[in-house]
Design an enzyme around this catalytic site. Structure first.
Site, PDB file in Angstrom:
ATOM      1  N   HIS A  61      17.930   7.512 101.399  1.00  0.00           N
ATOM      2  CA  HIS A  61      18.592   7.888 100.318  1.00  0.00           C
ATOM      3  C   HIS A  61      18.048   7.883  98.901  1.00  0.00           C
ATOM      4  O   HIS A  61      18.734   8.255  97.746  1.00  0.00           O
ATOM      5  CB  HIS A  61      20.145   7.324 100.136  1.00  0.00           C
ATOM      6  CG  HIS A  61      20.134   5.814  99.601  1.00  0.00           C
ATOM      7  ND1 HIS A  61      19.494   4.848 100.517  1.00  0.00           N
ATOM      8  CD2 HIS A  61      20.399   5.468  98.340  1.00  0.00           C
ATOM      9  CE1 HIS A  61      19.766   3.704  99.699  1.00  0.00           C
ATOM     10  NE2 HIS A  61      20.098   4.197  98.495  1.00  0.00           N
TER      11      HIS A  61
HETATM   12  C1  UD1 Z   1      23.581   4.094  94.632  1.00  0.00           C
HETATM   13  C2  UD1 Z   1      22.835   3.078  93.920  1.00  0.00           C
HETATM   14  C3  UD1 Z   1      21.675   2.638  94.929  1.00  0.00           C
HETATM   15  C4  UD1 Z   1      22.248   2.333  96.141  1.00  0.00           C
HETATM   16  C5  UD1 Z   1      23.066   3.357  96.818  1.00  0.00           C
HETATM   17  C6  UD1 Z   1      23.578   2.825  98.136  1.00  0.00           C
HETATM   18  C7  UD1 Z   1      22.555   3.320  91.409  1.00  0.00           C
HETATM   19  C8  UD1 Z   1      21.429   3.645  90.488  1.00  0.00           C
HETATM   20  N1  UD1 Z   1      22.128   3.597  92.619  1.00  0.00           N
HETATM   21  O1  UD1 Z   1      22.827   5.310  94.849  1.00  0.00           O
HETATM   22  O2  UD1 Z   1      20.908   1.398  94.420  1.00  0.00           O
HETATM   23  O3  UD1 Z   1      21.313   1.960  97.103  1.00  0.00           O
HETATM   24  O4  UD1 Z   1      24.221   3.487  96.048  1.00  0.00           O
HETATM   25  O5  UD1 Z   1      24.312   3.873  98.685  1.00  0.00           O
HETATM   26  O6  UD1 Z   1      23.506   2.472  91.154  1.00  0.00           O
HETATM   27  N2  UD1 Z   1      28.530  10.553  96.555  1.00  0.00           N
HETATM   28  C9  UD1 Z   1      29.607  11.002  97.318  1.00  0.00           C
HETATM   29  N3  UD1 Z   1      30.435  10.173  97.641  1.00  0.00           N
HETATM   30  C10 UD1 Z   1      30.449   9.132  97.052  1.00  0.00           C
HETATM   31  C11 UD1 Z   1      29.514   8.238  96.325  1.00  0.00           C
HETATM   32  C12 UD1 Z   1      28.464   9.312  96.018  1.00  0.00           C
HETATM   33  O7  UD1 Z   1      29.651  12.253  97.801  1.00  0.00           O
HETATM   34  O8  UD1 Z   1      31.509   8.069  97.496  1.00  0.00           O
HETATM   35  C13 UD1 Z   1      27.519  11.539  96.283  1.00  0.00           C
HETATM   36  C14 UD1 Z   1      27.486  12.344  95.040  1.00  0.00           C
HETATM   37  O9  UD1 Z   1      26.914  13.632  95.339  1.00  0.00           O
HETATM   38  C15 UD1 Z   1      26.595  11.741  93.994  1.00  0.00           C
HETATM   39  C16 UD1 Z   1      25.515  11.215  94.676  1.00  0.00           C
HETATM   40  O10 UD1 Z   1      26.190  10.963  96.288  1.00  0.00           O
HETATM   41  O11 UD1 Z   1      26.100  12.566  92.993  1.00  0.00           O
HETATM   42  C17 UD1 Z   1      24.710   9.906  94.311  1.00  0.00           C
HETATM   43  O12 UD1 Z   1      25.648   8.905  94.139  1.00  0.00           O
HETATM   44  P1  UD1 Z   1      25.363   7.619  92.983  1.00  0.00           P
HETATM   45  O13 UD1 Z   1      26.323   6.657  92.948  1.00  0.00           O
HETATM   46  O14 UD1 Z   1      25.028   8.352  91.726  1.00  0.00           O
HETATM   47  O15 UD1 Z   1      23.872   7.028  93.467  1.00  0.00           O
HETATM   48  P2  UD1 Z   1      23.381   6.729  94.894  1.00  0.00           P
HETATM   49  O16 UD1 Z   1      22.329   7.701  95.354  1.00  0.00           O
HETATM   50  O17 UD1 Z   1      24.621   6.676  96.084  1.00  0.00           O
END
Ligand code: UD1
Length: 360
Positions: free
Chosen positions: A210
């Site tokens: 991811h």
């Molecule tokens: C975050 C953490 C990362 C961790 C990861 C584990 C930061 C900088 N990054 O990254 O360290 O390893 O979580 O999963 O804090 N989304 C959904 N549903 C959710 C959450 C996210 O669909 O419940 C999608 C959204 O499109 C979003 C993308 O995932 O834009 C990224 O989510 P985000 O929380 O920004 O960062 P992660 O890549 O999950």
């Protein structure tokens, strides 16, 4: 139950999936010690599969406060957490604020707490990839600089923090809280029978990816997918994919061959898969640790790791070049000896609570 323990009010801040298995053992130890506790969930992760299912699987109650910040750019997400968490801190006035790991919620809470003059304890302090292109590295640096108590998972983290100028009295080695959760949940994980439901034995390769550096670059995700598809010609390859990764795979019309892509799976289901895997291919920090504790070979598709102990004492190997994955996998021999780094013993949560209650 000591008077001192009762006197401490502890506020935990969590926000994203990897925070939850770190919170659970500390919270449980806090309950056992009679500590007053409040859990604040920022809502950085919000899908059931990324959030509430973990509270259920880990046996922790729903958070008292949910800030529902959701997804956005790093700046907007961080700002929103800061804005919404400040009134909670003002109202709660805890003795300690515990922040976990390296996600945006960790750093945002540390900044706000510090400016309010509230004490911050960082659980999983002192990890460095020395790669500032990773958002998590920025979060680690800022959080450790601001925290009043640096609770480390391995001794190398203590050495690193001392070298960065942190005073010895602010550093406490407690071991790895994530491994507390792993030992706690293994019986329930086995009882899910998830592996059997998928119809796989012990020859499968379990994949998670991811990190933006792997999945946001179309050429790179294609190269990784090609390697996984090659591996999937000879053994099951199971890939529970993070929402971000699913989106990138769809957008890029990436061909994964026989690789089985799943929705993100629960904590227990994942443990059942990983415990009996032939190997794990990942870019997750937590899985590098979990595979080490389980003695399962792990190939980490990254140039670096902030968890070097998983290489020096564990089962992890960095494989930054996707073209090398097939060869590396073919040469894997599983050792009979399960590594057991110091403090990865299921008792780290209790040590965190001891450190906090010793500093009321
Ligand atoms: C975050 C953490 C990362 C961790 C990861 C584990 C930061 C900088 N990054 O990254 O360290 O390893 O979580 O999963 O804090 N989304 C959904 N549903 C959710 C959450 C996210 O669909 O419940 C999608 C959204 O499109 C979003 C993308 O995932 O834009 C990224 O989510 P985000 O929380 O920004 O960062 P992660 O890549 O999950």
């Amino acid at each position: 139950m000591s008077l001192a323990a009762n006197a401490v009010k502890l506020l935990h801040v969590v926000g994203a999936r990897p925070n939850f298995p770190k919170l659970a053992p500390v919270h449980r130890a806090g309950v056992a010690a009679g500590v007053e506790q409040v859990v604040v969930h920022t809502g950085q992760h919000y899908d059931d599969a990324m959030s509430s299912n973990f509270f259920r699987d880990l046996g922790i109650a729903a958070p008292e406060v949910n800030l529902a910040v959701g997804s956005d750019s790093h700046a907007v997400q961080t700002a929103r957490i800061m804005e919404r968490i400040e009134p909670v801190f003002r109202e709660q006035r805890p003795d300690w604020i515990a922040v976990y790991g390296d996600v945006n919620s960790t750093m945002a809470a540390a900044i706000v707490a510090s400016k309010l003059g509230l004490r911050v304890a960082h659980v999983e302090a002192g990890l460095r990839s020395f790669d500032r292109s990773m958002p998590e590295e920025i979060n680690r640096l800022v959080t450790d600089r601001l925290a009043n108590l640096l609770l480390t998972p391995s001794r190398d983290a203590d050495v690193l923090l001392r070298a960065e100028g942190e005073p010895a009295e602010e550093i406490a080695f407690v071991g790895n809280v994530m491994i507390d959760s792993l030992f706690f949940a293994l019986p329930a994980a086995r009882a899910t029978g998830y592996r059997a439901k998928l119809g796989i034995g012990d020859s499968a390769v379990i994949v998670t990816l991811h990190r933006p550096s792997n999945v946001d670059d179309p050429a790179r995700i294609r190269a990784i997918a090609a390697a996984l598809a090659e591996i999937a010609k000879s053994r099951p390859v199971i890939f529970p994919a993070h929402p971000r990764t699913q989106q990138r795979l769809r957008e890029g019309h990436v061909d994964m061959g026989n690789v089985r892509i799943l929705e993100p799976v629960g904590y227990l289901e994942m443990l059942d898969l990983v415990e009996h895997a032939h190997a794990v291919v990942t870019d997750s920090g937590g899985l590098q640790e979990e595979t080490t504790a389980l003695g399962v070979p792990c190939l980490t598709v990254r140039e670096n790791t902030e968890r070097p102990i998983t290489i020096t004492e564990g089962t992890n190997k960095l494989v930054p070049d996707p073209e090398r994955l097939v060869g590396e996998l073919a040469s894997i021999r599983r050792s009979d000896v399960t590594p057991r780094p110091e403090g990865w013993d299921g008792k780290a949560g209790a040590r965190v609570i001891r450190e906090l209650t010793n500093r009321p």
